[in-house]
Design a protein around this motif. Sequence first.
Motif, short mmCIF file in Angstrom:
data_model
loop_
_atom_site.label_atom_id
_atom_site.label_comp_id
_atom_site.label_asym_id
_atom_site.label_seq_id
_atom_site.Cartn_x
_atom_site.Cartn_y
_atom_site.Cartn_z
N CYS A 48 -12.21 1.20 6.03
CA CYS A 48 -12.25 -0.53 6.17
C CYS A 48 -12.42 -0.07 8.11
O CYS A 48 -13.40 -0.12 8.54
CB CYS A 48 -11.04 -1.19 5.94
SG CYS A 48 -9.62 -1.01 6.76
N GLN A 49 -11.40 1.41 8.05
CA GLN A 49 -11.47 1.74 8.99
C GLN A 49 -10.38 0.85 10.30
O GLN A 49 -10.49 0.92 11.02
CB GLN A 49 -12.63 2.04 9.87
CG GLN A 49 -13.89 2.33 8.84
CD GLN A 49 -14.53 4.09 9.87
OE1 GLN A 49 -13.97 4.28 10.95
NE2 GLN A 49 -15.69 4.43 9.38
N SER A 50 -9.92 0.10 9.08
CA SER A 50 -9.00 -1.06 10.48
C SER A 50 -7.47 -1.20 9.52
O SER A 50 -6.73 -1.80 10.49
CB SER A 50 -9.97 -2.25 10.85
OG SER A 50 -9.71 -2.58 9.90
N CYS A 51 -7.65 -0.25 8.63
CA CYS A 51 -6.65 -0.74 8.33
C CYS A 51 -4.83 0.44 8.58
O CYS A 51 -5.72 1.37 9.32
CB CYS A 51 -5.75 -0.68 6.44
SG CYS A 51 -6.65 1.19 5.88
N CYS A 97 -7.30 4.25 1.94
CA CYS A 97 -7.60 3.01 2.76
C CYS A 97 -6.42 2.13 1.80
O CYS A 97 -6.96 2.13 1.26
CB CYS A 97 -9.26 2.68 2.41
SG CYS A 97 -9.69 1.41 3.39
N GLU A 98 -5.99 1.12 2.95
CA GLU A 98 -4.74 -0.32 1.77
C GLU A 98 -6.25 -1.08 1.87
O GLU A 98 -5.46 -2.00 1.06
CB GLU A 98 -3.67 -0.37 2.91
CG GLU A 98 -2.69 0.80 3.07
CD GLU A 98 -2.33 0.81 4.59
OE1 GLU A 98 -2.40 0.07 5.28
OE2 GLU A 98 -1.45 2.05 4.34
N ALA A 99 -7.23 -1.58 2.58
CA ALA A 99 -7.86 -2.60 2.51
C ALA A 99 -8.85 -2.47 1.11
O ALA A 99 -9.07 -3.39 0.73
CB ALA A 99 -8.27 -3.03 3.73
N CYS A 148 -6.39 3.95 7.83
CA CYS A 148 -7.39 4.32 8.55
C CYS A 148 -6.97 4.79 9.87
O CYS A 148 -7.76 5.87 10.03
CB CYS A 148 -8.77 3.36 8.30
SG CYS A 148 -8.66 3.19 6.71
#
Length: 329
Positions: A64-67, A54-56, A70
């Motif tokens: 985060c499930q949105s980067c 994860c990058e966030a 992910c």
Amino acid sequence: MTTWVELEKLQPVATRMLKNSIEKNRMAHAYLFHGPQGTGKKEASLLFAMRYFCEANQETSEPCQSCRACKRIQSGNHPDVHWIEPEGQSIKKGQIEYLQKEFTYTGMESNQKVYILSEAEKMTVNAANRLLKFLEEPSRDTIAILLTDNVSSILNTINSRCQRIQFQSLTYDHLFNQFISEEIPESTANIFAALNLDLNQAIEWNRNTWFAEARRIVIQLIDRVMNPKEEGYLFLHQVWLNHFQERSQQELGIDLLLLWYQDIISYHLDRKDMVVLTDQHSRLEKYQYVLSLGEAKTCVYELLQTKRRLAYNVHNTLAMEHLVLHLQR
Ligand SMILES: [Zn+2]
């Protein structure tokens, strides 16, 4: 998409162990997630991989499930997350070799890599030995996650190099309610819960005509073996063997028969509330007089033996002929 918070409701112990190792930054090089199918092993390995890349979000254990990372992991195309699944009946040596070759190049995005082996018990001995070499010389940032619902089939040498995380069976009620909320009819939801299906598989089987036909054929076989004038053997060859062809289908056939004989036992024990095949009460009522409690238990034993024989690669036709001979009244 699942989160650790959601998964923790189903698998408190496994989730806490994994979250803990993430939060303390003490991740193992190899994990073995073991437990029955549909208990969240795959979801946990996805979350784990997402959090790793994860990058966030590196503050908590939740990805985060949105980067970008992910999302790519969710859709199965992150270059440094490799999924290995059986090709046909087994995971072959070549698949592990291919993986190793991929890993000798440095990561596309970083040196971090994760590989996940689904149905790890299906590794051939050669594949397992190859993997073992890999596990013996871990690179610092590579994490292996092996998933299995049959931990006893994993070589001890592999087992001992992994951190084992056990996934518990979900309760019958939990599964049943999940299926009902997906509008699966009650009598089918009962069967799926008894078979410990995961939600996706349950939804698929509920739609698919093969499973509906399988249910009918199981009852037809029961009608034949319960009636001395009928020929279970003939039915086996004319119908059963054509329908239950692949190994997983053969196992399902046995499992459905097992449910039926367990229901007869529930009738004998006056526990009709335990019956799984709730659309079969009239047959169960009738056949409890054909089959004594002791005979029903012997049939269950024979069915379990048949499962074992199939697992040891006894030919399906032979195993089923033997079975039907024992079930026939
Ligand atoms: Zn992310």
